[in-house]
Design a protein around this motif. Structure first.
Motif, PDB file in Angstrom:
ATOM      1  N   ILE A 178      29.870 -20.684  36.285  1.00 25.53           N
ATOM      2  CA  ILE A 178      30.512 -19.365  36.393  1.00 25.53           C
ATOM      3  C   ILE A 178      29.559 -18.376  37.051  1.00 25.53           C
ATOM      4  O   ILE A 178      29.945 -17.614  37.946  1.00 25.53           O
ATOM      5  CB  ILE A 178      30.937 -18.840  35.004  1.00 25.53           C
ATOM      6  CG1 ILE A 178      31.919 -19.804  34.347  1.00 25.53           C
ATOM      7  CG2 ILE A 178      31.488 -17.436  35.098  1.00 25.53           C
ATOM      8  CD1 ILE A 178      33.279 -19.841  34.937  1.00 25.53           C
ATOM      9  N   MET A 179      28.304 -18.369  36.628  1.00 21.93           N
ATOM     10  CA  MET A 179      27.329 -17.434  37.194  1.00 21.93           C
ATOM     11  C   MET A 179      27.162 -17.657  38.693  1.00 21.93           C
ATOM     12  O   MET A 179      27.129 -16.700  39.469  1.00 21.93           O
ATOM     13  CB  MET A 179      25.984 -17.587  36.475  1.00 21.93           C
ATOM     14  CG  MET A 179      25.044 -16.471  36.754  1.00 21.93           C
ATOM     15  SD  MET A 179      25.708 -14.951  36.040  1.00 21.93           S
ATOM     16  CE  MET A 179      24.869 -13.752  37.054  1.00 21.93           C
ATOM     17  N   ASP A 180      27.097 -18.905  39.108  1.00 24.85           N
ATOM     18  CA  ASP A 180      26.985 -19.208  40.537  1.00 24.85           C
ATOM     19  C   ASP A 180      28.208 -18.706  41.304  1.00 24.85           C
ATOM     20  O   ASP A 180      28.079 -18.157  42.402  1.00 24.85           O
ATOM     21  CB  ASP A 180      26.805 -20.709  40.763  1.00 24.85           C
ATOM     22  CG  ASP A 180      25.437 -21.207  40.328  1.00 24.85           C
ATOM     23  OD1 ASP A 180      24.513 -20.383  40.176  1.00 24.85           O
ATOM     24  OD2 ASP A 180      25.303 -22.434  40.131  1.00 24.85           O
ATOM     25  N   ALA A 181      29.392 -18.905  40.742  1.00 29.19           N
ATOM     26  CA  ALA A 181      30.618 -18.437  41.392  1.00 29.19           C
ATOM     27  C   ALA A 181      30.612 -16.917  41.544  1.00 29.19           C
ATOM     28  O   ALA A 181      30.999 -16.380  42.584  1.00 29.19           O
ATOM     29  CB  ALA A 181      31.845 -18.884  40.587  1.00 29.19           C
ATOM     30  N   VAL A 182      30.145 -16.212  40.515  1.00 24.19           N
ATOM     31  CA  VAL A 182      30.073 -14.749  40.580  1.00 24.19           C
ATOM     32  C   VAL A 182      29.055 -14.323  41.638  1.00 24.19           C
ATOM     33  O   VAL A 182      29.335 -13.492  42.501  1.00 24.19           O
ATOM     34  CB  VAL A 182      29.717 -14.158  39.197  1.00 24.19           C
ATOM     35  CG1 VAL A 182      29.391 -12.671  39.306  1.00 24.19           C
ATOM     36  CG2 VAL A 182      30.858 -14.376  38.209  1.00 24.19           C
ATOM     37  N   LEU A 183      27.872 -14.895  41.581  1.00 24.98           N
ATOM     38  CA  LEU A 183      26.806 -14.498  42.497  1.00 24.98           C
ATOM     39  C   LEU A 183      27.117 -14.820  43.956  1.00 24.98           C
ATOM     40  O   LEU A 183      26.691 -14.105  44.862  1.00 24.98           O
ATOM     41  CB  LEU A 183      25.488 -15.173  42.091  1.00 24.98           C
ATOM     42  CG  LEU A 183      24.895 -14.709  40.769  1.00 24.98           C
ATOM     43  CD1 LEU A 183      23.676 -15.542  40.411  1.00 24.98           C
ATOM     44  CD2 LEU A 183      24.544 -13.227  40.820  1.00 24.98           C
ATOM     45  N   HIS A 184      27.879 -15.893  44.188  1.00 25.45           N
ATOM     46  CA  HIS A 184      28.199 -16.300  45.554  1.00 25.45           C
ATOM     47  C   HIS A 184      29.618 -15.915  45.953  1.00 25.45           C
ATOM     48  O   HIS A 184      30.139 -16.420  46.946  1.00 25.45           O
ATOM     49  CB  HIS A 184      27.964 -17.810  45.711  1.00 25.45           C
ATOM     50  CG  HIS A 184      26.541 -18.189  45.498  1.00 25.45           C
ATOM     51  ND1 HIS A 184      26.117 -18.844  44.363  1.00 25.45           N
ATOM     52  CD2 HIS A 184      25.435 -17.965  46.237  1.00 25.45           C
ATOM     53  CE1 HIS A 184      24.808 -19.014  44.426  1.00 25.45           C
ATOM     54  NE2 HIS A 184      24.365 -18.488  45.559  1.00 25.45           N
ATOM     55  N   SER A 216      33.697  -4.611  40.500  1.00 24.84           N
ATOM     56  CA  SER A 216      34.459  -3.986  39.417  1.00 24.84           C
ATOM     57  C   SER A 216      33.566  -3.594  38.239  1.00 24.84           C
ATOM     58  O   SER A 216      34.057  -3.132  37.223  1.00 24.84           O
ATOM     59  CB  SER A 216      35.561  -4.933  38.934  1.00 24.84           C
ATOM     60  OG  SER A 216      34.998  -6.080  38.337  1.00 24.84           O
ATOM     61  N   CYS A 217      32.263  -3.763  38.396  1.00 27.73           N
ATOM     62  CA  CYS A 217      31.305  -3.495  37.328  1.00 27.73           C
ATOM     63  C   CYS A 217      30.639  -2.146  37.516  1.00 27.73           C
ATOM     64  O   CYS A 217      30.807  -1.467  38.517  1.00 27.73           O
ATOM     65  CB  CYS A 217      30.225  -4.576  37.310  1.00 27.73           C
ATOM     66  SG  CYS A 217      30.840  -6.228  36.986  1.00 27.73           S
TER      67      CYS A 217
END
Length: 65
Positions: free
Chosen positions: A41-47, A58-59
């Motif tokens: 999940i973290m990789d998907a968010v970061l990339h 959105s943060c």
């Protein structure tokens, strides 16, 4: 307006409250939190590979890239 809290119904569900009779005030609130995710999940968010779009946009501004 009554002096009772009426933000919940008999079953404990949140309900809308009519605040139209209250005076306008200026208030400030802040909150913090932690979200834990796995590496995938973290990789998907970061990339930017999340199907629903760019998560950091959105943060809070401190979280944006």
């Amino acid at each position: 307006m009554s002096g009772e809290f009426n933000h919940f119904d008999r079953e404990g569900n949140a309900v809308m409250v009519d605040v139209s009779g209250k005076n306008t005030t200026v208030r400030t609130a802040s909150a913090t939190g932690t979200i834990r995710v796995n590496q995938e999940i973290m990789d998907a968010v970061l990339h930017q590979k999340v199907k629903k779009g760019d998560v950091p946009s959105s943060c809070h501004p401190q979280m944006q890239h």
